[in-house]
Design a protein around this motif. Structure first.
Motif, PDB file in Angstrom:
ATOM      1  N   LEU A   1      -7.089  -1.383  -0.439  1.00 48.02           N
ATOM      2  CA  LEU A   1      -6.892  -2.138  -0.612  1.00 48.02           C
ATOM      3  C   LEU A   1      -8.058  -3.239  -0.214  1.00 48.02           C
ATOM      4  N   LEU A   2      -9.001  -3.316  -0.740  1.00 48.57           N
ATOM      5  CA  LEU A   2      -9.842  -4.440  -0.619  1.00 48.57           C
ATOM      6  C   LEU A   2     -10.459  -6.021   0.245  1.00 48.57           C
ATOM      7  N   VAL A   3     -10.364  -6.501   0.586  1.00 47.43           N
ATOM      8  CA  VAL A   3     -10.210  -8.276   1.114  1.00 47.43           C
ATOM      9  C   VAL A   3     -11.003  -8.172   0.743  1.00 47.43           C
ATOM     10  N   THR A   4     -11.611  -9.552   0.767  1.00 51.19           N
ATOM     11  CA  THR A   4     -13.001 -10.045  -0.144  1.00 51.19           C
ATOM     12  C   THR A   4     -12.213 -11.405   0.490  1.00 51.19           C
TER      13      THR A   4
ATOM     14  N   LEU B   1       1.082  -1.396   0.446  1.00 48.82           N
ATOM     15  CA  LEU B   1       0.331   0.171  -0.154  1.00 48.82           C
ATOM     16  C   LEU B   1       0.663   1.141   0.034  1.00 48.82           C
ATOM     17  N   ALA B   2       0.813   2.254  -0.921  1.00 48.50           N
ATOM     18  CA  ALA B   2       1.288   2.794  -1.043  1.00 48.50           C
ATOM     19  C   ALA B   2       0.298   4.594  -1.064  1.00 48.50           C
ATOM     20  N   PRO B   3       1.141   5.244  -0.356  1.00 54.11           N
ATOM     21  CA  PRO B   3      -0.341   6.985  -0.147  1.00 54.11           C
ATOM     22  C   PRO B   3      -1.195   7.163  -1.394  1.00 54.11           C
ATOM     23  N   GLY B   4      -2.077   7.576  -0.516  1.00 54.25           N
ATOM     24  CA  GLY B   4      -3.341   6.552  -1.434  1.00 54.25           C
ATOM     25  C   GLY B   4      -4.178   5.841  -2.038  1.00 54.25           C
TER      26      GLY B   4
ATOM     27  N   LEU C   1      -3.655   5.198   7.494  1.00 58.09           N
ATOM     28  CA  LEU C   1      -3.382   3.899   7.177  1.00 58.09           C
ATOM     29  C   LEU C   1      -4.384   2.939   7.929  1.00 58.09           C
ATOM     30  N   TRP C   2      -6.622   3.324   7.667  1.00 60.30           N
ATOM     31  CA  TRP C   2      -7.375   3.121   8.237  1.00 60.30           C
ATOM     32  C   TRP C   2      -7.959   0.942   7.836  1.00 60.30           C
TER      33      TRP C   2
ATOM     34  N   ILE D   1      -7.545  -0.658   4.357  1.00 60.12           N
ATOM     35  CA  ILE D   1      -7.181  -1.533   4.241  1.00 60.12           C
ATOM     36  C   ILE D   1      -9.195  -2.211   4.371  1.00 60.12           C
ATOM     37  N   ILE D   2      -9.507  -2.099   3.458  1.00 63.10           N
ATOM     38  CA  ILE D   2     -11.506  -2.700   3.526  1.00 63.10           C
ATOM     39  C   ILE D   2     -11.818  -3.692   3.881  1.00 63.10           C
ATOM     40  N   ALA D   3     -11.563  -4.908   4.729  1.00 65.30           N
ATOM     41  CA  ALA D   3     -12.863  -6.184   5.049  1.00 65.30           C
ATOM     42  C   ALA D   3     -14.388  -5.552   4.144  1.00 65.30           C
ATOM     43  N   THR D   4     -14.423  -6.701   3.248  1.00 63.47           N
ATOM     44  CA  THR D   4     -16.356  -6.397   3.595  1.00 63.47           C
ATOM     45  C   THR D   4     -16.518  -7.552   2.112  1.00 63.47           C
ATOM     46  N   HIS D   5     -18.053  -7.250   2.589  1.00 61.71           N
ATOM     47  CA  HIS D   5     -18.654  -8.742   1.670  1.00 61.71           C
ATOM     48  C   HIS D   5     -19.476  -7.574   0.380  1.00 61.71           C
TER      49      HIS D   5
END
Lengths: 236, 204
Positions: free
Chosen positions: B30-33, B24-27, B151-152, B184-188
């Motif tokens: 990452l969507l984790v599924t 992950l660079a600035p900007g 970093l969120w 970094i976001i985990a989502t369905h």
């Protein structure tokens, strides 16, 4: 790495004090919001102490001899009663994770939690003890030493108990906490009750009180670090 | 800059995932599924520095970091399943308390503003136990506006949110990334976040 060295070094980083102050404020506010829980613990102490004279009969000499031990054992049990709540709710609702991730050192935050826990659960026992001691016919000097001993001893109980509470986080068996912590309480009980006995027999309680104070200082340094290590393991 | 090399995690004897690489660079986002139980939460907890990986390394700004590394702690905002709210405290007290824990802005004006931007001004003085799941989730997300962190790490941020809430979340994420933030976001569900800097990672 630098912050970890700061936490373990002699002088805590400024962040540790800020974190401790945050935890004290928050936990005291929470304790005041749930007054019923606070009352239950003090009431338990009063009832246990009151039951003993009813059970053993009104012999003044016997009561005076039993008094210090009874008051101290009841204080031990009452402080144990409040212990599971110290970390369990914060663990369940994710607050403990947020504390570990905050910029404040974890031992500082945990010290604050323990301080608030003692103010809410230990201090009322200390305040009530002289009055309860009257039931056992304790003299003025003995009542003063009883309260002083509890003032030095109950924070030690909270500190030692916090280590046990952190180690048993996530376990379903609540009795394990009591089994783990009660043996650690033994020295506090011996010197606390012994201080009152020493006054009664005219020997003076300076030695016992000094030992209780030394125990408190040792626990003050070691227990928050140990509890923080256990919390880190629990949230991993 | 957050980078992982060959991360692996285990639950009991079973391997949840292995060989997970991301950068992950600035900007970047990452969507984790992945299916239930595929290890999304575990991966996010490792990235946040809460859990340790069985194998592999995580590095932040070029240096390998262990769990609860102070440098990473000062940069990350992790919002997990548990909202870290106290039932006894009001929405405003909860938010102010969490913001000040993370050294964020906890003035009364800022807290009220953050609640208002998540349409919670009427629930401000309600104890959290009276709030719905979606409203509790909104308080958790309102923390992001009070505590500036590069970093969120958000675990199912859209769960229990209504469409207006998801749109608000997407706007906030877009603004965060535009300012050089990372997420970094985990989502369905599809939260509507797109662009060249948004990448996907599917755990199986």
């Amino acid at each position: 790495m630098t912050a970890a060295a700061g936490e373990l070094g002699g002088i805590p980083a400024p962040g540790a004090w800020r974190g401790a102050a945050w935890a004290v404020r928050r936990d005291l506010r929470l304790a005041l919001r749930s007054k019923a829980e606070l009352g239950v613990q003090l009431l338990f102490y009063v009832i246990v102490v009151t039951l003993i004279p009813l059970g053993v009969g009104p012999d003044p000499a016997l009561l005076r001899a039993l008094g210090p031990g009874v008051l101290w054992v009841a204080a031990l049990l009452a402080s144990l009663l409040a212990l599971p709540r110290l970390f369990a709710t914060d663990f369940a609702d994710g607050t403990l994770e947020q504390m570990a991730l905050s910029p404040h050192p974890l031992p500082g935050l945990i010290s604050g939690k323990i301080a608030a826990h003692w103010l809410a659960t230990g201090l009322p026992l200390v305040a009530a003890s002289p009055l309860l001691g009257l039931q056992f016919g304790l003299g003025d000097d003995e009542l003063v030493v009883l309260a002083l001993g509890l003032l030095l001893g109950t924070p030690t109980l909270s500190l030692l108990g916090a280590v046990g509470a952190a180690l048993t986080l996530g376990l379903r068996n609540g009795a394990l906490l009591a089994l783990l912590v009660l043996p650690l309480y033994v020295p506090v009980l011996i010197f606390g009750a012994g201080a009152v006995d020493a006054v009664r027999t005219g020997m003076g309680a300076a030695a016992e009180l000094s030992l209780l104070g030394a125990g408190l200082l040792t626990a003050l340094v070691g227990a928050p670090l140990a509890a923080a290590a256990a919390v880190r393991i629990a949230i991993d | 800059m957050l980078e992982s090399k060959q991360l692996a995690a285990q639950r009991g004897a079973a391997t949840l995932f292995s060989g997970v690489d991301f950068k992950l660079a600035p900007g970047d986002a990452l969507l984790v599924t992945g299916a239930n139980g595929s290890g999304k939460t575990t991966l996010l907890r490792i990235a946040a520095g809460l859990s340790h990986a069985v194998r592999g390394t995580l590095s932040w700004r070029g240096a390998a970091v262990a769990p609860l590394d102070p440098e990473l702690r000062a940069a990350v905002m992790y919002i997990g399943h548990a909202a870290a709210l106290k039932d006894e405290l009001t929405a405003e007290e909860n938010l102010a308390s969490l913001a000040s824990l993370h050294n964020g802005v906890a003035t009364s004006d800022a807290v009220r503003g953050a609640l208002a931007s998540w349409s919670l001004e009427r629930q401000r003085a309600l104890p959290s136990r009276a709030l719905s799941m979606g409203q509790r989730r909104r308080i958790g997300l309102a923390r992001l506006t009070l505590v500036p962190r590069p970093l969120w790490i958000l675990d199912e941020p859209a769960a229990a949110l209504d469409t207006a809430g998801v749109a608000l979340l997407c706007d906030m994420l877009g603004a965060h990334l535009a300012q050089g933030g990372m997420a970094i976001i985990a989502t369905h569900q599809d939260i509507g976040l797109s662009g060249p800097s948004v990448r996907g990672l599917t755990l199986s």
